[in-house]
Design an enzyme around this catalytic site. Structure first.
Site, short mmCIF file in Angstrom:
data_model
loop_
_atom_site.label_atom_id
_atom_site.label_comp_id
_atom_site.label_asym_id
_atom_site.label_seq_id
_atom_site.Cartn_x
_atom_site.Cartn_y
_atom_site.Cartn_z
N PRO A 1 45.17 19.63 36.88
CA PRO A 1 45.02 20.19 38.23
C PRO A 1 43.54 20.36 38.55
CG PRO A 1 45.71 21.88 36.69
CD PRO A 1 45.79 20.57 35.95
N LYS A 2 43.19 20.19 39.82
CA LYS A 2 41.79 20.38 40.25
C LYS A 2 41.68 21.73 40.95
CE LYS A 2 37.93 18.01 42.46
NZ LYS A 2 37.26 19.27 42.83
N PHE A 3 40.93 22.64 40.32
CA PHE A 3 40.78 23.97 40.90
C PHE A 3 39.66 23.98 41.93
CE2 PHE A 3 42.93 25.00 36.88
CZ PHE A 3 43.96 25.79 37.38
N GLU B 1 43.80 22.20 45.40
CA GLU B 1 42.84 21.21 45.89
C GLU B 1 43.22 19.78 45.54
OE1 GLU B 1 38.01 20.48 46.09
OE2 GLU B 1 38.86 21.61 44.43
N GLY B 2 43.92 19.57 44.43
CA GLY B 2 44.30 18.21 44.05
C GLY B 2 44.40 18.06 42.55
#
Length: 286
Positions: A23-25, A165-166
């Site tokens: 996961p993109k924080f 975010e992505g």
């Protein structure tokens, strides 16, 4: 011992057996250095922010190390929120006193670059991940990044449903390329939000590029951000040719125009004040 971080290239979500997915924080890049039991914190560009995040300074390893990660701040719902971590970043460390009721920050570590004076950057990513898991302790303020193998598109859909975010996609055998942006090893998949119905260009900067955008609410227009990226030279030329006929007021650094030119944009999320974060121009709406 600051190490300039490896960078990512943006790409659409995908699934491939030679990649892992994280996961993109929504925070900022953090390089964590522990030497002789003392921790130093650096941003992506080498700025020392140790004094601003003192809750992260508890030793988390029995050896010297350098780790790569993301610094995030959590809102009341436990979700990462960019404006909160930036509030801490811009705070005066000599006036800020951390307590459990203040902005809660975490360092989420995803890579180990140096361990016990050994350079790990030539090692495959999965080996570095294993060393990170075995030697770096978790605390309430330091976590290790979770990841999945192969299921990149599934993870993207999951984080998108949570308004995160992505995702990040990384080759499992990739070495760590210091201060480089590769086209095959590390990718970021951004969960963009799209708007093509109620964005109006309401002005522009004089000295540097920037189009002010507003949203229509009833009979009024509310400012929501500034477009700084996206339009081609031809689209810029077409805009200014039309905008000069719509000028309402001119200032030293900006021009206000009648909001009649509509645009389709994408943006990351919404920050306090209902402003759109990183709005990017896609096309004019006729």
């Amino acid at each position: 011992m600051f190490i300039s971080p490896m960078l990512m290239t943006e790409k659409e979500p995908f699934t491939h057996p030679e990649y892992l997915y994280e996961p993109k924080f929504d925070g900022f890049r953090l390089i964590v250095v522990q030497i002789n039991g003392e921790i130093t914190l650096y941003t992506r560009h080498g700025t020392n922010v140790t004094e601003k995040f003192k809750e992260l300074l508890t030793p988390i390893c029995d050896y010297d190390f350098v780790a790569d990660g993301e610094l995030i701040a959590l809102n009341d719902n436990g979700m990462d929120q960019f404006n909160l971590v930036m509030s801490r970043f811009h705070s005066n460390p000599y006036k800020y006193h951390f307590n459990q009721n203040s902005i809660k920050c975490q360092a989420v570590l995803f890579d180990l670059l140096m361990f016990d004076h050994r350079d790990l950057t030539p090692l495959p990513l999965l080996e570095r991940k294993d060393l990170l898991k075995r030697h770096i302790k978790e605390t309430p303020h330091v976590k290790r990044m979770s990841f999945v193998l192969e299921r990149g598109e599934d993870l993207f859909k999951a984080v998108q449903s949570k308004n995160m975010e992505g995702c990040v996609a990384k080759r499992i055998d990739s070495k760590y390329e210091v201060n480089k942006r590769t086209k095959t090893a590390w990718f970021k998949n951004i969960a963009w939000n799209y708007n093509d119905s109620d964005i109006y260009i309401s002005g522009f900067r004089n000295k540097e590029f920037g189009w002010f955008i507003s949203q229509k609410e009833g009979d009024k227009f509310r400012p929501v951000g500034t477009i700084e990226f996206g339009p081609s030279p031809e689209e810029k030329k077409a805009f200014y040719s039309t905008a000069k006929q719509l000028i309402v007021k001119e200032y030293k650094d900006k021009v206000i125009i009648e909001p009649v030119i509509r645009a389709k944009i994408k943006h990351r999320n919404t920050v306090p004040g209902q402003m759109l974060r990183t709005p990017i121009f896609l096309e004019f709406v006729l």
